[in-house]
Design an enzyme around this catalytic site. Structure first.
Site, short mmCIF file in Angstrom:
data_model
loop_
_atom_site.label_atom_id
_atom_site.label_comp_id
_atom_site.label_asym_id
_atom_site.label_seq_id
_atom_site.Cartn_x
_atom_site.Cartn_y
_atom_site.Cartn_z
N ASP A 81 11.63 64.30 77.49
CA ASP A 81 10.60 64.68 78.45
C ASP A 81 9.96 66.01 78.09
O ASP A 81 8.76 66.21 78.30
CB ASP A 81 11.20 64.77 79.86
CG ASP A 81 11.25 63.40 80.53
OD1 ASP A 81 10.79 62.43 79.92
OD2 ASP A 81 11.75 63.31 81.67
N ARG A 141 20.87 59.69 34.12
CA ARG A 141 20.35 60.22 35.38
C ARG A 141 21.39 59.95 36.46
O ARG A 141 22.28 59.12 36.29
CB ARG A 141 19.03 59.52 35.75
CG ARG A 141 19.14 58.02 35.91
CD ARG A 141 17.78 57.38 36.08
NE ARG A 141 17.89 55.92 36.06
CZ ARG A 141 16.84 55.10 35.97
NH1 ARG A 141 15.62 55.60 35.86
NH2 ARG A 141 17.00 53.80 35.97
N GLY A 182 11.33 51.91 37.27
CA GLY A 182 10.38 50.82 37.12
C GLY A 182 9.00 51.07 37.70
O GLY A 182 8.13 50.21 37.61
N GLU A 214 13.78 70.35 80.82
CA GLU A 214 12.86 69.34 80.29
C GLU A 214 11.43 69.57 80.73
O GLU A 214 10.55 68.76 80.48
CB GLU A 214 13.33 67.94 80.70
CG GLU A 214 13.65 67.81 82.17
CD GLU A 214 14.40 66.54 82.52
OE1 GLU A 214 14.17 65.51 81.86
OE2 GLU A 214 15.21 66.58 83.45
N ARG A 235 24.65 63.56 84.97
CA ARG A 235 23.32 63.88 85.50
C ARG A 235 23.10 63.12 86.81
O ARG A 235 23.28 61.91 86.87
CB ARG A 235 22.24 63.49 84.49
CG ARG A 235 20.83 63.86 84.95
CD ARG A 235 19.79 63.51 83.90
NE ARG A 235 19.56 62.06 83.80
CZ ARG A 235 18.76 61.49 82.91
NH1 ARG A 235 18.14 62.24 82.02
NH2 ARG A 235 18.60 60.19 82.88
N ARG A 262 7.70 57.09 26.82
CA ARG A 262 8.30 56.76 28.11
C ARG A 262 7.96 57.80 29.17
O ARG A 262 7.88 58.99 28.90
CB ARG A 262 9.83 56.65 27.96
CG ARG A 262 10.27 55.81 26.79
CD ARG A 262 11.77 55.70 26.69
NE ARG A 262 12.32 54.77 27.67
CZ ARG A 262 13.62 54.58 27.85
NH1 ARG A 262 14.50 55.27 27.15
NH2 ARG A 262 14.04 53.72 28.75
N LYS A 321 14.04 62.29 32.96
CA LYS A 321 14.42 61.63 31.71
C LYS A 321 14.44 62.64 30.56
O LYS A 321 15.38 62.69 29.77
CB LYS A 321 13.45 60.49 31.40
CG LYS A 321 13.87 59.64 30.22
CD LYS A 321 12.90 58.47 30.05
CE LYS A 321 13.29 57.36 31.00
NZ LYS A 321 12.22 56.83 31.79
N CYS A 353 20.50 66.92 74.85
CA CYS A 353 20.95 65.56 75.13
C CYS A 353 19.85 64.53 74.96
O CYS A 353 20.03 63.35 75.26
CB CYS A 353 21.55 65.46 76.53
SG CYS A 353 20.37 65.81 77.84
N TYR A 363 26.29 72.66 71.43
CA TYR A 363 26.58 71.28 71.08
C TYR A 363 25.30 70.47 70.99
O TYR A 363 24.25 70.88 71.49
CB TYR A 363 27.53 70.63 72.11
CG TYR A 363 26.88 70.44 73.46
CD1 TYR A 363 26.13 69.30 73.75
CD2 TYR A 363 27.00 71.41 74.45
CE1 TYR A 363 25.52 69.13 74.99
CE2 TYR A 363 26.39 71.25 75.70
CZ TYR A 363 25.65 70.10 75.95
OH TYR A 363 25.04 69.95 77.16
N ARG A 422 24.19 59.17 82.42
CA ARG A 422 23.03 58.87 83.27
C ARG A 422 23.45 57.94 84.40
O ARG A 422 23.68 56.76 84.19
CB ARG A 422 21.92 58.24 82.43
CG ARG A 422 21.31 59.19 81.42
CD ARG A 422 20.61 58.47 80.30
NE ARG A 422 21.58 57.87 79.38
CZ ARG A 422 21.36 57.64 78.10
NH1 ARG A 422 20.22 57.96 77.55
NH2 ARG A 422 22.29 57.08 77.34
N GLY A 441 16.60 68.43 77.69
CA GLY A 441 16.19 67.03 77.68
C GLY A 441 14.91 66.92 76.88
O GLY A 441 13.80 66.97 77.43
N THR A 442 15.04 66.80 75.57
CA THR A 442 13.88 66.96 74.68
C THR A 442 12.93 65.76 74.69
O THR A 442 11.81 65.88 74.20
CB THR A 442 14.33 67.26 73.24
OG1 THR A 442 15.34 66.31 72.87
CG2 THR A 442 14.90 68.67 73.15
N MET A 477 6.78 53.53 36.87
CA MET A 477 5.78 53.96 35.89
C MET A 477 5.99 53.22 34.57
O MET A 477 6.85 52.35 34.48
CB MET A 477 5.84 55.49 35.73
CG MET A 477 5.41 56.23 36.99
SD MET A 477 5.52 58.01 36.81
CE MET A 477 7.28 58.27 36.68
N SER A 485 21.01 72.04 79.50
CA SER A 485 20.97 70.91 78.58
C SER A 485 19.50 70.57 78.34
O SER A 485 18.79 70.23 79.28
CB SER A 485 21.71 69.70 79.17
OG SER A 485 21.68 68.63 78.26
N HIS A 537 11.62 51.58 74.65
CA HIS A 537 12.82 51.29 75.44
C HIS A 537 13.83 50.52 74.62
O HIS A 537 15.03 50.85 74.59
CB HIS A 537 12.42 50.49 76.70
CG HIS A 537 13.59 50.08 77.53
ND1 HIS A 537 14.24 48.88 77.38
CD2 HIS A 537 14.23 50.73 78.52
CE1 HIS A 537 15.23 48.81 78.25
NE2 HIS A 537 15.24 49.92 78.96
#
Length: 885
Positions: free
Chosen positions: A769, A334, A99, A745, A613, A90, A21, A832, A852, A557, A766-767, A101, A764, A450
């Site tokens: 696992d 702002r 709003g 993985e 896979r 202010r 402000k 992936c 990728y 999969r 498999g983050t 403060m 690839s 899941h």
């Protein structure tokens, strides 16, 4: 340390010091706009206040000097009844916190000043209205008197006088109210209202500093991840009055429509009012267009101000203004809050107008903006009844009739009903029900449960972990707070963007990938290096992915195909087979079905790579749950029923149970022990590709061997599968461009990536696992028990199943990339896991040189934006480094 800056001298670019402000007031003043005179007390002073536990020594002496200068500037005197200077006090932090403060208006009034102000303005009603407002605001904010107690007095007076609104109260009425307000303050605080203006100012400054740490401000900062140590500035501004009569007023205006992004003034205005009247909803404001009709000159001035501020800030502005006796004053500017739709439209429009570059437009759009635009959303303007709240696991809005089983979901959906599947939690058995449903609501589970993972992949809204509801599957109902009971067949709406569960049907806004969003994503494609691929298990997924701009399939999969109703019984027979010959017979049936699946996916993705896979999960996942089956068998035994087949199935399930299935017989281990399953799948893939090739298509299958931990596993499996691939190509008389690679993985795979790259033609990550194995966390168990306490206590900075852990998992990934490409420089590497759709994780993937990222089809546009932002940030960082050097 300089603690105060007048608006003429403050650097408007320094929001860290002056707050948003204060910086805006300084900038507007220096641009020559009509801003009341004033000064800023810095955020550093606020931090000093919290360090000391009191106002810093000497601060009020500096404030007194500043007020003397303000008196010279205005020609008025603080506390002088004959020509009083009144100010507002202010808040204003670096980041906008609307709003959250506190603000005090009309400060400097007392029993003498109100009389003088009435004489000076020849408007007794205005003077007493200003005084009662000040008493109410000061009493509530500074002295801690409950606001509703003031409201009760005010409303009682309106009833007594028969006044429909505050404008119907006379000067005499307002004087009586002011006296009652002072009595209330004395009664509640034990002290008289302070008449000394300088004492009022000191207390107000301290109250604004304190408001930085009020509960709502802390909660707001927590939600928006704003640091808690920034502090707020205090802005002391000469009062201008919008409540001086019908030639005065106040309003808020945006330089563009914050809902749609349309380039036009958008806002509200009230005649004869002060700012809090607009914000608090005390009176119904007028549309800004009505100001144009009644005060065309003021409207034109506002347009000029809007244009000047947009040119300066190069962004849409949210402005507050007051008109005092026909003169316009600007009180705040702002960057305006806006919807996702407006954010995209404004960024693209401003780039076309030449205000910003295409690159800046990309950087101004947050990935969550795109995500919001890709799902039907609950109309934010609609009035709805929220009955419970859980985790916003998969964005978008969905309306449907409640069902409590996957079977019922499929049954009702086939009849054309839209349904919401409500379960304590979901399992792979529920995939059919989830597919049939408009959305999913669970009482248990986290953001990577899941239900969350599957619904995000399907692009369906989900609210998970909604512990506020109690589900009774036997009765077919759930209870929500407040005694609300929802029975099967009742209509609810779930808001996967906010995590809200809404009673009845809420209106939805439908998304489309077109217009400015499509144009912005094309700009993204021009600058990003990372390709965006999709996780897709069915042809419909692949088709949607391609529509959203996918450049390949990074994960198909195959086990999800086996869960379909026409395949699961066959695959169970494969598992139950007692001889290899019997197993091969059933596999031949599955092979024909799989070939059809693969052919359709490869056809949809013609000319683009498709990574398929091979079977990964443990075989027991395809069989009935042990506990449920055991219960059925025991019940049958008690009843004396003949159940040979069930008894045999129970023995098989018992034999296959594992202490830790995640680290048991699955992935490439299955391929080594049951090679005929992998061979069936590779044959189906290659036959599908060969048929397409002969039809003039360009299939590019890439076959992924999962869960490798040792190069010898990969070498042995690949040798067998290569033979199958060659045999099929010889049978068809065509050559297919294909690859064999692996999923990284397991930590050991990343650590020995140079060895694995001798055999694998692509990696690839498999983050999902890899994260579980690196942390030694079972994701489902962790989210059910200790993960969220870890986050609340700050043991972990974020959920590692949502955003990549760069220090641990990321280090393994970086090592895997470097080692793998040391052996095979042209090694294709991607990700992936669920992290492939997370913007922060995508930035890291760009940093370590992946080719990728692969994510669910509905997150492809998000990934396109995130990859472009990562490229631009990297480019900017390198330029800065070179300039430093």
């Amino acid at each position: 340390m300089k603690r105060l800056y007048f608006f003429e001298e403050g650097d408007g670019r320094n929001k860290d010091l002056l707050g948003g402000k204060g910086a805006g007031l300084c900038t507007m003043t220096q641009l020559g706009l009509p801003v009341p005179a004033g000064f800023v007390i810095t955020t550093e002073t606020c931090r000093e206040y919290y360090k000391l536990g009191k106002l810093p020594e000497g601060l009020m002496e500096e404030v007194k000097e500043a007020m003397a200068k303000l008196e010279q500037k205005t020609g008025k005197k603080f506390g002088d009844p004959s020509n009083p200077l009144l100010v507002s006090v202010r808040s204003g932090a670096k980041f906008s916190m609307p709003g959250m403060m506190d603000t005090v208006l009309n400060l400097g009034m007392n029993d003498q000043v109100v009389q003088g102000l009435a004489r000076l303005t020849n408007n007794e009603r205005f003077a007493w209205d200003a005084y009662r407002r000040f008493l109410q605001m000061f009493g509530k904010i500074v002295l801690g008197v409950k606001g509703e107690k003031f409201d009760q007095i005010f409303e009682e007076k309106k009833r007594e006088k028969g006044a429909k609104s505050d404008l119907d109260l006379t000067a005499s009425d307002l004087r009586e109210i002011a006296e009652e307000f002072k009595q209330l303050i004395k009664q509640e605080t034990g002290q008289d209202f302070p008449q000394d203006p300088m004492k009022q100012l000191q207390l107000a400054i301290e109250a604004v500093f304190k408001s930085w740490n009020n509960p709502r401000a802390i909660e707001y900062r927590n939600f928006y991840k704003i640091p808690h140590d920034l502090g707020t500035a205090v802005n002391v501004v000469t009062m201008v009055f919008g409540n001086m009569g019908e030639d005065s007023g106040t309003g808020v205006v945006f330089t563009r429509d914050p809902a749609t992004g349309e380039k036009k003034l958008y806002g509200e205005f009230l005649f004869n009012a002060q700012g809090e009247d607009v914000v608090a909803g005390i009176r119904t404001p007028l549309k800004i267009e009505e100001l144009k009709e009644k005060w065309p000159e003021i409207y034109r001035q506002l347009q000029d101000v809007a244009e000047k501020l947009e040119r300066h800030y190069r962004d849409m502005q949210d402005m507050e203004f007051t008109v005092e006796r026909g003169k316009l004053y600007m009180l705040q500017t702002r960057a305006g809050k806006r919807t996702a739709l407006a954010a995209v439209r404004i960024a693209v429009s401003m780039a076309k107008e030449g205000l910003i570059s295409k690159e800046e437009a990309i950087l101004r759009i947050e990935p969550n903006h795109v995500e919001q635009l890709l799902h039907p959303q609950v109309d934010p303007k609609a009035k709805v009844k929220v009955i419970a709240k859980g985790l916003n696991a998969s964005p978008g809005g969905a309306v449907g009739r409640v069902v409590f089983s996957s079977e019922k979901a499929k049954e009702w959906a086939e009849k054309g009903e839209k349904v919401i599947l409500v379960r304590p939690e979901t399992s792979p058995d529920d995939v059919g029900g989830i597919i049939a449903s408009a959305g999913v609501l669970t009482s248990r589970g986290g953001m990577t449960s899941h239900a969350a993972v599957v619904t995000r992949g399907l692009g369906k809204p989900a609210v998970v972990g909604c512990e506020e509801i109690e589900i009774d599957l036997e009765k077919g109902e759930f209870r929500a707070p407040g005694g609300v009971v929802i029975r099967e067949g009742d209509v609810i709406t779930i808001n996967g963007t906010s995590g809200e569960v809404i009673l009845g049907e809420a209106p939805l806004i439908q998304p489309q990938l077109r217009g400015e969003l499509a144009e912005l994503l094309q700009w993204c494609d021009e600058v990003r290096r990372l390709q965006t691929w999709a996780n897709a298990d069915y042809p419909r997924d692949a088709k949607r992915a391609r529509e959203f701009g996918a450049q390949g399939i990074g994960l198909c999969r195959t086990e999800h195909m086996f869960f379909e109703e026409d395949r699961l019984p066959i695959f169970r027979r494969v598992i139950m087979a007692k001889t290899k010959e019997e197993r091969l017979g059933y596999l031949e049936q599955l092979g024909k079905i799989q070939k059809k699946d693969f052919k359709e996916i490869l056809e949809v993705m013609d000319g683009l790579p498709v990574i398929i896979r091979l079977l990964d999960p443990p075989l027991h996942e395809f069989l009935p749950r042990y506990e449920k089956l055991l219960e059925e068998v025991i019940t049958g035994r008690v009843k004396g029923e003949l159940q040979r087949e069930k008894e045999e199935l129970l023995k098989r399930v018992e034999a296959m149970r594992e202490a830790n299935p995640m680290m048991g017989l699955r992935g490439c281990r299955l391929g080594l022990l049951f090679p005929e399953i992998n061979e069936m799948q590779v044959r189906a893939i290659m036959e599908a590709a060969c048929e397409l090739k002969k039809e003039g298509r360009d299939p590019k299958p890439e076959i992924m061997i999962p869960l490798t931990c040792h190069v010898n596993e990969l070498r042995k499996i690949k040798e067998r599968l290569e033979r199958v691939a060659r045999e099929v190509m010889e049978e068809y008389g065509v050559q297919i461009s294909y690859k064999f690679g692996t999923m990284i993985e397991v930590p050991r795979a990343a650590l020995t990536a140079d060895k694995i790259a001798e055999v694998a033609e692509f990696f690839s990550f498999g983050t999902n696992d890899l994260t579980q194995m690196t942390f030694a966390f079972s994701r489902d168990d962790a989210e059910r028990s200790f993960l969220f306490p870890y986050l609340e206590q700050g043991i972990l900075p974020f959920n590692p199943f949502q955003t990549l852990d760069k220090e641990g998992v990321g280090k393994l990934m970086r090592m895997g990339v470097e080692l793998g490409r040391r052996t095979r420089p042209d090694l294709e590497i991607g990700i992936c896991g669920e992290h492939g759709g997370d913007p922060a994780s995508i930035e890291f993937c760009h940093e370590i040189g992946l080719n990728y990222v692969s994510c669910s089809p509905f997150r492809i546009p998000v990934a396109r934006l995130a990859a472009a932002r990562a490229a631009l940030k990297s480019k900017s960082s390198k330029i800065s480094e070179n300039q430093t050097l």
